[in-house]
Design an enzyme around this catalytic site. Structure first.
Site, mmCIF file in Angstrom:
data_model
loop_
_atom_site.group_PDB
_atom_site.id
_atom_site.type_symbol
_atom_site.label_atom_id
_atom_site.label_comp_id
_atom_site.label_asym_id
_atom_site.label_seq_id
_atom_site.Cartn_x
_atom_site.Cartn_y
_atom_site.Cartn_z
ATOM 1 N N ALA A 78 -19.866 68.367 -127.728
ATOM 2 C CA ALA A 78 -20.418 69.478 -126.946
ATOM 3 C C ALA A 78 -21.161 70.449 -127.846
ATOM 4 O O ALA A 78 -20.791 70.672 -129.001
ATOM 5 C CB ALA A 78 -19.292 70.220 -126.214
ATOM 6 N N ARG A 85 -30.447 71.864 -127.312
ATOM 7 C CA ARG A 85 -31.813 71.359 -127.560
ATOM 8 C C ARG A 85 -32.348 71.760 -128.933
ATOM 9 O O ARG A 85 -33.545 72.007 -129.094
ATOM 10 C CB ARG A 85 -32.788 71.808 -126.455
ATOM 11 C CG ARG A 85 -32.560 71.160 -125.097
ATOM 12 C CD ARG A 85 -32.238 69.682 -125.113
ATOM 13 N NE ARG A 85 -33.321 68.743 -125.259
ATOM 14 C CZ ARG A 85 -34.002 68.194 -124.259
ATOM 15 N NH1 ARG A 85 -33.741 68.543 -123.023
ATOM 16 N NH2 ARG A 85 -34.936 67.311 -124.487
ATOM 17 N N ARG A 86 -31.489 71.843 -129.901
ATOM 18 C CA ARG A 86 -31.934 72.083 -131.278
ATOM 19 C C ARG A 86 -31.566 70.909 -132.168
ATOM 20 O O ARG A 86 -31.607 71.013 -133.398
ATOM 21 C CB ARG A 86 -31.260 73.329 -131.845
ATOM 22 C CG ARG A 86 -31.645 74.575 -131.103
ATOM 23 C CD ARG A 86 -30.802 75.727 -131.592
ATOM 24 N NE ARG A 86 -30.926 76.832 -130.664
ATOM 25 C CZ ARG A 86 -31.159 78.087 -131.018
ATOM 26 N NH1 ARG A 86 -31.285 78.393 -132.278
ATOM 27 N NH2 ARG A 86 -31.255 79.027 -130.108
ATOM 28 N N GLY A 87 -31.117 69.822 -131.546
ATOM 29 C CA GLY A 87 -30.780 68.639 -132.323
ATOM 30 C C GLY A 87 -29.363 68.642 -132.884
ATOM 31 O O GLY A 87 -29.009 67.770 -133.676
ATOM 32 N N ARG A 90 -27.179 65.623 -131.817
ATOM 33 C CA ARG A 90 -27.683 64.438 -132.534
ATOM 34 C C ARG A 90 -27.199 64.456 -133.987
ATOM 35 O O ARG A 90 -26.784 63.428 -134.528
ATOM 36 C CB ARG A 90 -29.210 64.392 -132.454
ATOM 37 C CG ARG A 90 -29.818 63.129 -133.047
ATOM 38 C CD ARG A 90 -31.319 63.220 -133.128
ATOM 39 N NE ARG A 90 -31.960 63.327 -131.834
ATOM 40 C CZ ARG A 90 -32.155 62.306 -130.999
ATOM 41 N NH1 ARG A 90 -31.728 61.102 -131.327
ATOM 42 N NH2 ARG A 90 -32.749 62.478 -129.852
ATOM 43 N N GLU A 111 -16.981 57.101 -123.463
ATOM 44 C CA GLU A 111 -17.180 57.130 -122.018
ATOM 45 C C GLU A 111 -18.005 58.358 -121.677
ATOM 46 O O GLU A 111 -17.823 59.406 -122.295
ATOM 47 C CB GLU A 111 -15.848 57.245 -121.266
ATOM 48 C CG GLU A 111 -15.130 55.950 -121.075
ATOM 49 C CD GLU A 111 -13.940 55.833 -122.018
ATOM 50 O OE1 GLU A 111 -13.498 56.857 -122.549
ATOM 51 O OE2 GLU A 111 -13.476 54.692 -122.229
ATOM 52 N N ASN A 116 -24.319 62.246 -116.196
ATOM 53 C CA ASN A 116 -24.634 63.076 -117.370
ATOM 54 C C ASN A 116 -25.885 62.568 -118.093
ATOM 55 O O ASN A 116 -25.826 62.008 -119.185
ATOM 56 C CB ASN A 116 -23.425 63.122 -118.306
ATOM 57 C CG ASN A 116 -23.541 64.226 -119.347
ATOM 58 O OD1 ASN A 116 -24.615 64.795 -119.535
ATOM 59 N ND2 ASN A 116 -22.443 64.507 -120.027
ATOM 60 N N TYR A 123 -27.283 59.306 -126.279
ATOM 61 C CA TYR A 123 -26.583 58.116 -126.783
ATOM 62 C C TYR A 123 -27.537 56.913 -126.874
ATOM 63 O O TYR A 123 -27.521 56.182 -127.851
ATOM 64 C CB TYR A 123 -25.373 57.784 -125.892
ATOM 65 C CG TYR A 123 -24.339 58.885 -125.820
ATOM 66 C CD1 TYR A 123 -24.005 59.626 -126.950
ATOM 67 C CD2 TYR A 123 -23.690 59.190 -124.622
ATOM 68 C CE1 TYR A 123 -23.058 60.651 -126.880
ATOM 69 C CE2 TYR A 123 -22.741 60.204 -124.548
ATOM 70 C CZ TYR A 123 -22.435 60.933 -125.684
ATOM 71 O OH TYR A 123 -21.506 61.937 -125.616
HETATM 72 C C1 LIG Z 1 -25.021 66.534 -124.146
HETATM 73 C C2 LIG Z 1 -25.026 67.680 -125.166
HETATM 74 C C3 LIG Z 1 -23.845 67.492 -126.124
HETATM 75 C C4 LIG Z 1 -26.339 67.653 -125.948
HETATM 76 O O1 LIG Z 1 -26.283 68.665 -126.933
HETATM 77 P P1 LIG Z 1 -27.598 69.233 -127.660
HETATM 78 O O2 LIG Z 1 -27.152 69.825 -128.957
HETATM 79 O O3 LIG Z 1 -28.351 70.105 -126.749
HETATM 80 O O4 LIG Z 1 -28.398 67.887 -127.901
HETATM 81 P P2 LIG Z 1 -29.620 67.659 -128.930
HETATM 82 O O5 LIG Z 1 -30.438 68.913 -129.071
HETATM 83 O O6 LIG Z 1 -29.076 67.058 -130.174
HETATM 84 O O7 LIG Z 1 -30.448 66.609 -128.091
HETATM 85 C C5 LIG Z 1 -30.579 65.291 -128.512
HETATM 86 C C6 LIG Z 1 -31.196 64.462 -127.394
HETATM 87 O O8 LIG Z 1 -30.349 64.436 -126.257
HETATM 88 C C7 LIG Z 1 -31.139 64.349 -125.076
HETATM 89 N N1 LIG Z 1 -30.940 65.556 -124.293
HETATM 90 C C8 LIG Z 1 -30.214 66.648 -124.647
HETATM 91 N N2 LIG Z 1 -30.224 67.559 -123.651
HETATM 92 C C9 LIG Z 1 -30.963 67.026 -122.659
HETATM 93 C C10 LIG Z 1 -31.330 67.477 -121.361
HETATM 94 N N3 LIG Z 1 -30.924 68.678 -120.881
HETATM 95 N N4 LIG Z 1 -32.078 66.656 -120.593
HETATM 96 C C11 LIG Z 1 -32.481 65.445 -121.049
HETATM 97 N N5 LIG Z 1 -32.173 64.961 -122.280
HETATM 98 C C12 LIG Z 1 -31.425 65.742 -123.057
HETATM 99 C C13 LIG Z 1 -32.555 64.236 -125.533
HETATM 100 O O9 LIG Z 1 -32.827 62.862 -125.716
HETATM 101 C C14 LIG Z 1 -32.496 64.967 -126.866
HETATM 102 O O10 LIG Z 1 -33.511 64.611 -127.738
HETATM 103 P P3 LIG Z 1 -34.879 65.492 -127.743
HETATM 104 O O11 LIG Z 1 -34.469 66.939 -127.797
HETATM 105 O O12 LIG Z 1 -35.569 65.008 -128.976
HETATM 106 O O13 LIG Z 1 -35.561 65.155 -126.451
HETATM 107 C C15 LIG Z 1 -24.943 69.074 -124.469
HETATM 108 O O14 LIG Z 1 -25.890 69.114 -123.421
HETATM 109 C C16 LIG Z 1 -23.568 69.401 -123.922
HETATM 110 O O15 LIG Z 1 -22.714 69.965 -124.609
HETATM 111 N N6 LIG Z 1 -23.330 69.066 -122.638
HETATM 112 C C17 LIG Z 1 -22.052 69.359 -121.973
HETATM 113 C C18 LIG Z 1 -20.939 68.514 -122.560
HETATM 114 C C19 LIG Z 1 -21.227 67.034 -122.471
HETATM 115 O O16 LIG Z 1 -21.743 66.555 -121.481
HETATM 116 N N7 LIG Z 1 -20.885 66.288 -123.543
HETATM 117 C C20 LIG Z 1 -21.137 64.863 -123.629
HETATM 118 C C21 LIG Z 1 -20.128 64.065 -122.914
HETATM 119 S S1 LIG Z 1 -18.590 63.935 -123.802
#
Ligand SMILES: CC(C)(COP(=O)(O)OP(=O)(O)OC[C@H]1O[C@@H](n2cnc3c(N)ncnc32)[C@H](O)[C@@H]1OP(=O)(O)O)[C@@H](O)C(=O)NCCC(=O)NCCS
Length: 167
Positions: A78, A85-87, A90, A111, A116, A123
């Site tokens: 999370a 959206r800052r990577g 990833r 899972e 989502n 992933y």
């Molecule tokens: C899913 C989650 C962990 C992503 O975190 P994040 O730090 O914003 O992700 P990143 O900035 O590293 O994004 C990496 C990639 O994920 C995808 N991504 C992330 N947020 C996205 C969004 N809102 N819509 C579409 N793709 C998305 C994209 O492919 C993105 O790459 P890009 O920015 O180059 O397009 C975050 O949205 C989160 O905490 N969600 C709630 C908890 C959850 O669902 N956890 C995962 C299940 S256990």
């Protein structure tokens, strides 16, 4: 010129409990209780790593996984909504995959809720493939879980494994 500070990824300590719990509460519909994270820190096979945007910031994101023989199973990932959206997610997964490679792990599994899309996109971009469905896996709302797998080749390369029918 602004000097960019690299995000910092470190093992979680008990001092990070409130911050990690706060990220979970802001991110999940049914977040773990604070005590569950404390228990997780005591488990020999569990790892939680936290990311800070810079050393002075609070925890922005975390990943939690288990190491079971030749498999890493990701339980939680999370990023606090303010820091998305800052990577960062990833980076945490890349860090997890590097860890897996150094430990000789072959399989990384997780899972994810069927709905989502952001997490599934992340992933997939790292090479995970959907290998199955666990119907009504999430007890709070009966949503299905998609099971995803990333296979690490002994040489270190990541390859795509099986595909779910229709994908
Ligand atoms: C899913 C989650 C962990 C992503 O975190 P994040 O730090 O914003 O992700 P990143 O900035 O590293 O994004 C990496 C990639 O994920 C995808 N991504 C992330 N947020 C996205 C969004 N809102 N819509 C579409 N793709 C998305 C994209 O492919 C993105 O790459 P890009 O920015 O180059 O397009 C975050 O949205 C989160 O905490 N969600 C709630 C908890 C959850 O669902 N956890 C995962 C299940 S256990």
């Amino acid at each position: 010129v602004i000097d960019p500070v690299s995000p910092l990824i470190l093992p979680m300590s008990m001092d990070d409990l409130d911050a990690v719990h706060a990220v979970a509460v802001a991110s999940f519909t049914s977040p773990w209780a604070r005590d569950v994270f404390a228990e997780e820190l005591r488990r020999e096979w569990a790892v939680i790593r936290v990311l800070r945007a810079d050393p002075k910031e609070p925890v922005c994101a975390f990943v939690n996984f288990w190491i079971v023989r030749d498999e890493v199973h990701v339980l939680n990932l999370a990023t606090h909504p303010v820091w998305r959206r800052r990577g960062y997610a990833r980076m945490l997964l890349d860090d997890t995959l590097s860890f897996a490679r150094t430990r000789g792990v072959r399989y990384v599994t997780l899972e994810v809720r069927r709905s989502n899309a952001p997490a599934i996109a992340l992933y997939r971009s790292l090479g995970f493939v959907a290998i199955g469905v666990r119907p009504s896996y999430y007890a709070d709302d009966n949503e299905d879980a998609i099971v995803m797998l990333l296979t690490i080749e002994p040489g270190g390369a990541r390859t795509r494994a099986w595909h779910l029918a229709g994908e």
